[in-house]
Design a protein around this motif. Structure first.
Motif, PDB file in Angstrom:
ATOM      1  N   PHE A   6      -6.164 -32.269  49.616  1.00 45.08           N
ATOM      2  CA  PHE A   6      -5.314 -31.638  48.583  1.00 45.08           C
ATOM      3  C   PHE A   6      -3.839 -31.853  48.929  1.00 45.08           C
ATOM      4  O   PHE A   6      -3.039 -32.266  48.087  1.00 45.08           O
ATOM      5  CB  PHE A   6      -5.641 -30.142  48.508  1.00 45.08           C
ATOM      6  CG  PHE A   6      -4.792 -29.373  47.525  1.00 45.08           C
ATOM      7  CD1 PHE A   6      -5.159 -29.263  46.197  1.00 45.08           C
ATOM      8  CD2 PHE A   6      -3.611 -28.765  47.944  1.00 45.08           C
ATOM      9  CE1 PHE A   6      -4.367 -28.554  45.296  1.00 45.08           C
ATOM     10  CE2 PHE A   6      -2.816 -28.063  47.041  1.00 45.08           C
ATOM     11  CZ  PHE A   6      -3.196 -27.958  45.721  1.00 45.08           C
ATOM     12  N   HIS A   7      -3.482 -31.589  50.179  1.00 51.03           N
ATOM     13  CA  HIS A   7      -2.095 -31.810  50.619  1.00 51.03           C
ATOM     14  C   HIS A   7      -1.685 -33.268  50.390  1.00 51.03           C
ATOM     15  O   HIS A   7      -0.587 -33.546  49.894  1.00 51.03           O
ATOM     16  CB  HIS A   7      -1.943 -31.480  52.114  1.00 51.03           C
ATOM     17  CG  HIS A   7      -2.198 -30.046  52.456  1.00 51.03           C
ATOM     18  ND1 HIS A   7      -2.324 -29.604  53.759  1.00 51.03           N
ATOM     19  CD2 HIS A   7      -2.361 -28.939  51.674  1.00 51.03           C
ATOM     20  CE1 HIS A   7      -2.541 -28.300  53.765  1.00 51.03           C
ATOM     21  NE2 HIS A   7      -2.579 -27.879  52.518  1.00 51.03           N
ATOM     22  N   ALA A   8      -2.566 -34.170  50.784  1.00 48.56           N
ATOM     23  CA  ALA A   8      -2.262 -35.607  50.664  1.00 48.56           C
ATOM     24  C   ALA A   8      -2.035 -35.986  49.202  1.00 48.56           C
ATOM     25  O   ALA A   8      -1.132 -36.773  48.887  1.00 48.56           O
ATOM     26  CB  ALA A   8      -3.395 -36.434  51.263  1.00 48.56           C
ATOM     27  N   ALA A   9      -2.847 -35.417  48.312  1.00 43.63           N
ATOM     28  CA  ALA A   9      -2.703 -35.744  46.883  1.00 43.63           C
ATOM     29  C   ALA A   9      -1.348 -35.287  46.351  1.00 43.63           C
ATOM     30  O   ALA A   9      -0.678 -36.016  45.603  1.00 43.63           O
ATOM     31  CB  ALA A   9      -3.839 -35.105  46.090  1.00 43.63           C
ATOM     32  N   ILE A  10      -0.943 -34.080  46.746  1.00 43.22           N
ATOM     33  CA  ILE A  10       0.358 -33.551  46.297  1.00 43.22           C
ATOM     34  C   ILE A  10       1.493 -34.443  46.821  1.00 43.22           C
ATOM     35  O   ILE A  10       2.430 -34.790  46.080  1.00 43.22           O
ATOM     36  CB  ILE A  10       0.543 -32.106  46.808  1.00 43.22           C
ATOM     37  CG1 ILE A  10      -0.515 -31.185  46.218  1.00 43.22           C
ATOM     38  CG2 ILE A  10       1.971 -31.607  46.496  1.00 43.22           C
ATOM     39  CD1 ILE A  10      -0.343 -30.839  44.778  1.00 43.22           C
ATOM     40  N   LEU A  45       5.584 -38.782  45.981  1.00 40.81           N
ATOM     41  CA  LEU A  45       6.135 -40.084  46.381  1.00 40.81           C
ATOM     42  C   LEU A  45       5.919 -41.159  45.317  1.00 40.81           C
ATOM     43  O   LEU A  45       6.338 -42.299  45.490  1.00 40.81           O
ATOM     44  CB  LEU A  45       5.509 -40.536  47.706  1.00 40.81           C
ATOM     45  CG  LEU A  45       6.024 -39.795  48.949  1.00 40.81           C
ATOM     46  CD1 LEU A  45       5.065 -39.977  50.124  1.00 40.81           C
ATOM     47  CD2 LEU A  45       7.414 -40.298  49.320  1.00 40.81           C
ATOM     48  N   GLY A  46       5.226 -40.799  44.244  1.00 40.19           N
ATOM     49  CA  GLY A  46       4.973 -41.772  43.184  1.00 40.19           C
ATOM     50  C   GLY A  46       3.926 -42.800  43.535  1.00 40.19           C
ATOM     51  O   GLY A  46       3.891 -43.893  42.952  1.00 40.19           O
ATOM     52  N   GLU A  47       3.069 -42.457  44.484  1.00 41.80           N
ATOM     53  CA  GLU A  47       2.002 -43.392  44.869  1.00 41.80           C
ATOM     54  C   GLU A  47       0.993 -43.521  43.729  1.00 41.80           C
ATOM     55  O   GLU A  47       0.700 -42.518  43.054  1.00 41.80           O
ATOM     56  CB  GLU A  47       1.281 -42.882  46.116  1.00 41.80           C
ATOM     57  CG  GLU A  47       2.149 -42.804  47.357  1.00 41.80           C
ATOM     58  CD  GLU A  47       2.232 -44.133  48.067  1.00 41.80           C
ATOM     59  OE1 GLU A  47       1.189 -44.736  48.316  1.00 41.80           O
ATOM     60  OE2 GLU A  47       3.365 -44.571  48.353  1.00 41.80           O
ATOM     61  N   PRO A  48       0.455 -44.721  43.518  1.00 37.45           N
ATOM     62  CA  PRO A  48      -0.558 -44.863  42.463  1.00 37.45           C
ATOM     63  C   PRO A  48      -1.853 -44.137  42.824  1.00 37.45           C
ATOM     64  O   PRO A  48      -2.180 -44.002  44.001  1.00 37.45           O
ATOM     65  CB  PRO A  48      -0.785 -46.383  42.402  1.00 37.45           C
ATOM     66  CG  PRO A  48      -0.365 -46.890  43.736  1.00 37.45           C
ATOM     67  CD  PRO A  48       0.724 -45.975  44.224  1.00 37.45           C
TER      68      PRO A  48
END
Lengths: 193, 156
Positions: A172-176, A181-184
């Motif tokens: 969840f943290h990584a997704a946020i 960061l605008g990662e795809p």
């Protein structure tokens, strides 16, 4: 090294293991797994669980330290600091659960290192701006999610659920962070593990 | 008569030149040279750049929670690990299991370790397993490539 070379546990260790196995119901209370009736896959060697859980505690201490360093770096906008402090609270929650689990198993939880040791290990001196901090946090959270998923096969069954829950928090943290960061969005399924 | 003589000469010429140049032509072919090892040839390097890149991505995502290449964290630093004795990074506090492990990290030992660390060193604090053989192969190739570089630069 062949498996034959692995030393057999001492009588004392075995007796200790038996005592620890008897505390499975207490352990289930700690982890909230509610599976006290299920025998542990590692019932013969709970000390291995202690060693692995202690590594997880060390991982959580590093995460707590990373967010502390980030929050006080002066590189983050106030709203980002607020999110980071919330994530840090989750890591403190993980730490507390893991510490209780190790103690319930009769082990000694590892302790926190000085903040500067974590700073050196994470090479925070190289961070120059908010994006650098967010990228570091993303790498750590992705790594932590994968670490929890990867250690589940090594843990006794009583810890599978809580390890999965912690992996979920890290993901969840990584997704946020990735979104910030605008990662795809990854196209393929099974993003972690 | 002249026609027959011409055919005979052509056959002779073809036989002569074919025999004389067939051998050297085959030996000078780069493709054939790669297929036919000679006595002093070395085993071709089958590690592709794609494998190393996959190994690097896997390393960052799967190992990066606890490890870095150049700094000790929850686990020891990894640059130069290939070919190194287990438990031998001087400034890292290893578990007793790793301190007692008499092992050199090679492709074979790293593969066994990543598949199930506790089966190699019971009592290790590393519980993480990399279950897929192809992923282990990529990560090990990546770590080996870093060790090769470190060795060349005298940093091993």
């Amino acid at each position: 090294m062949s498996d034959n070379a692995i030393p057999m546990p001492s009588r004392r260790a075995l007796l200790g293991a038996t005592g620890r196995t008897l505390s499975v119901s207490a352990l289930a209370m700690v982890t909230g797994s509610g599976i006290a009736g299920i025998s542990s896959a590692h019932a013969a060697d709970p000390s291995q669980d202690v060693d692995i859980l202690n590594a997880a505690i060390a991982l959580e201490y590093e995460g707590i330290a990373a967010y502390q360093i980030a929050a006080t770096s002066g590189l983050l906008q106030p709203a980002v600091v607020e999110i980071g402090v919330t994530f840090q609270g989750h890591h403190k929650g993980h730490r507390d659960i893991l510490v209780k689990a190790v103690e319930t198993l009769g082990g000694t939880p590892v302790t926190e290192k000085p903040l500067e040791e974590y700073a050196a290990g994470l090479n925070v001196a190289s961070l120059r701006n908010q994006e650098d901090v967010l990228r570091l946090a993303l790498r750590l959270e992705q790594g932590a999610a994968n670490a929890y998923l990867g250690l589940i096969p090594s843990l006794g069954v009583n810890f599978h659920q809580v390890a999965g829950q912690m992996a979920g928090d890290e993901a969840f943290h990584a997704a946020i962070l990735a979104n910030a960061l605008g990662e795809p969005i990854p196209k393929a399924a099974l993003i972690f593990g | 008569m002249k026609f027959r003589l011409s055919i005979a000469l052509c056959i002779l010429a073809a036989f002569f030149f074919g025999t004389a140049f067939a051998g050297p032509a085959q030996q000078s072919s780069p493709q054939d040279a790669r297929r036919m090892p000679t006595g002093d040839s070395v085993v071709p390097d089958t590690v592709s750049q794609a494998l190393l890149e996959r190994g690097e991505k896997l390393y960052v995502r799967r190992c990066g929670g606890c490890h870095s290449l150049d700094r000790n964290r929850t686990g020891p630093r990894h640059r130069g690990v290939y070919g190194r004795k287990a438990g031998s990074v001087a400034d890292f506090r290893y578990s007793k299991a790793l301190q007692l492990l008499n092992l050199i990290w090679t492709a074979e030992t790293l593969d066994r370790w990543l598949e199930n660390p506790a089966a190699v060193a019971r009592g290790t604090s590393m519980g993480f397993r990399l279950g897929k053989a192809d992923e282990r192969k990529a990560v090990i190739a990546y770590l080996k490539s870093l060790s090769d570089t470190a060795e060349r630069q005298g940093k091993n």
